[in-house]
Design an enzyme around this catalytic site. Structure first.
Site, PDB file in Angstrom:
ATOM      1  N   ASP A  80       0.873  -1.175   0.000  1.00 45.25           N
ATOM      2  CA  ASP A  80       0.000   0.000   0.000  1.00 45.25           C
ATOM      3  C   ASP A  80       0.912   1.228   0.000  1.00 45.25           C
ATOM      4  O   ASP A  80       1.017   1.955   0.985  1.00 45.25           O
ATOM      5  CB  ASP A  80      -0.915  -0.025   1.222  1.00 45.25           C
ATOM      6  CG  ASP A  80      -1.840   1.178   1.285  1.00 45.25           C
ATOM      7  OD1 ASP A  80      -2.056   1.822   0.240  1.00 45.25           O
ATOM      8  OD2 ASP A  80      -2.328   1.498   2.384  1.00 45.25           O
ATOM      9  N   ILE A  81       1.574   1.443  -1.129  1.00 45.51           N
ATOM     10  CA  ILE A  81       2.612   2.472  -1.213  1.00 45.51           C
ATOM     11  C   ILE A  81       1.980   3.788  -1.663  1.00 45.51           C
ATOM     12  O   ILE A  81       1.468   3.898  -2.778  1.00 45.51           O
ATOM     13  CB  ILE A  81       3.729   2.047  -2.194  1.00 45.51           C
ATOM     14  CG1 ILE A  81       4.251   0.659  -1.818  1.00 45.51           C
ATOM     15  CG2 ILE A  81       4.837   3.079  -2.202  1.00 45.51           C
ATOM     16  CD1 ILE A  81       4.720   0.510  -0.387  1.00 45.51           C
ATOM     17  N   GLU A  82       2.041   4.791  -0.788  1.00 48.22           N
ATOM     18  CA  GLU A  82       1.369   6.056  -1.063  1.00 48.22           C
ATOM     19  C   GLU A  82       2.307   7.251  -1.008  1.00 48.22           C
ATOM     20  O   GLU A  82       1.852   8.394  -1.103  1.00 48.22           O
ATOM     21  CB  GLU A  82       0.208   6.241  -0.074  1.00 48.22           C
ATOM     22  CG  GLU A  82      -0.827   5.124  -0.175  1.00 48.22           C
ATOM     23  CD  GLU A  82      -2.036   5.354   0.715  1.00 48.22           C
ATOM     24  OE1 GLU A  82      -2.305   6.527   1.054  1.00 48.22           O
ATOM     25  OE2 GLU A  82      -2.707   4.369   1.071  1.00 48.22           O
ATOM     26  N   SER A  83       3.621   7.004  -0.858  1.00 42.07           N
ATOM     27  CA  SER A  83       4.561   8.118  -0.834  1.00 42.07           C
ATOM     28  C   SER A  83       5.970   7.587  -1.006  1.00 42.07           C
ATOM     29  O   SER A  83       6.207   6.376  -1.033  1.00 42.07           O
ATOM     30  CB  SER A  83       4.455   8.894   0.488  1.00 42.07           C
ATOM     31  OG  SER A  83       4.866   8.077   1.576  1.00 42.07           O
TER      32      SER A  83
END
Length: 261
Positions: A80-83
């Protein structure tokens, strides 16, 4: 508590719970990333490979003197890579898969991209690395499921094509939805509306349709009737997860109908 002279948490009770869930047929994966919490990232292939070794040894089938959950072996990882820097995630997945070869159990590699296509942080990873399950977040964006009839906002076709072109020929797309009215900024629908929309998506994209993902478990506990109704309906009307098993490693998985992430 932590292991002596380290900052590594030691959580044996959680390890016991993990094994109990697994004994009941549940897959438990390590979710990595998240939003609005801290800075993280993998800026190179070497970073990805080194981190994969750490994850394998501390949480999966490897060995390490500081395993947070003791001898509990998780069933895979979810990105869940968001940055942050994200060029090292292909190397991360490739190294993990090298560890999976010859393993005694099947491991899952999944991702939870935003529904805006391509995902800003995972785009190249989803197209270039092995992915078993794409848990696409069809909420918190204009492309949420409520806008399915708006061709300018909603785009499922691109995710279908992505799954079909993945190095894993059995890659699946899951429709990510909020598990309760307050679980997301938008995208929560009543059960009837969800069923109507999912019925159409399943008919149009059956070969890559994996099921439904719900965010998250805490909202599920306060909305059990809704979630149970949705799960029962999916099980009765769809053959999610019935196609050939992912080949990250040998054994066949149990069918997946609905999941919380």
């Amino acid at each position: 508590t932590t292991y002596n002279y380290t900052n590594t948490l030691h959580c044996p009770d959680i390890g016991t719970d993990i094994k109990k869930c697994q004994d009941n047929g549940k897959k438990i994966v390590l979710s990595l990333g998240g939003g609005n919490i801290y800075t993280y990232g993998l800026s190179s292939e070497a970073d990805g490979q080194a981190f994969a070794d750490t994850v394998w040894n501390m949480f999966l089938g490897g060995t390490h003197k500081y395993r947070p959950y003791d001898d509990a072996v998780l069933d895979g990882v979810d990105l869940d890579i968001e940055s942050g820097e994200h060029t090292g995630y292909i190397g991360f997945i490739n190294r993990l898969r090298s560890h999976f070869e010859g393993a005694s159990k099947q491991y899952i590699i999944s991702a939870a991209p935003q529904c805006v296509y391509p995902d800003a942080n995972l785009g190249s990873t989803l197209s270039g690395a092995w992915i078993d399950n794409n848990y696409v977040q069809f909420y918190n964006n204009p492309c949420n499921l409520a806008n399915m009839d708006n061709k300018w906002n909603f785009d499922y076709t691109s995710w279908d094509k992505l799954a079909k072109s993945n190095p894993n020929s059995n890659s699946k797309v899951y429709v990510g939805l909020p598990a309760g009215q307050g679980a997301a900024g938008n995208g929560y629908l009543d059960l009837g509306s969800v069923q109507k929309s999912i019925t159409k998506l399943y008919a149009d994209y059956e070969s890559t349709f994996g099921g439904i993902m719900l965010w998250d478990a805490s909202w599920y506990t306060n909305n059990r009737e809704y979630v149970s109704g949705l799960s029962s309906w999916v099980k009765s009307n769809m053959k999610c997860g019935s196609s050939p098993a992912p080949t990250s490693s040998p054994p066949s998985p149990e069918p997946t109908y609905a999941t919380s992430s």
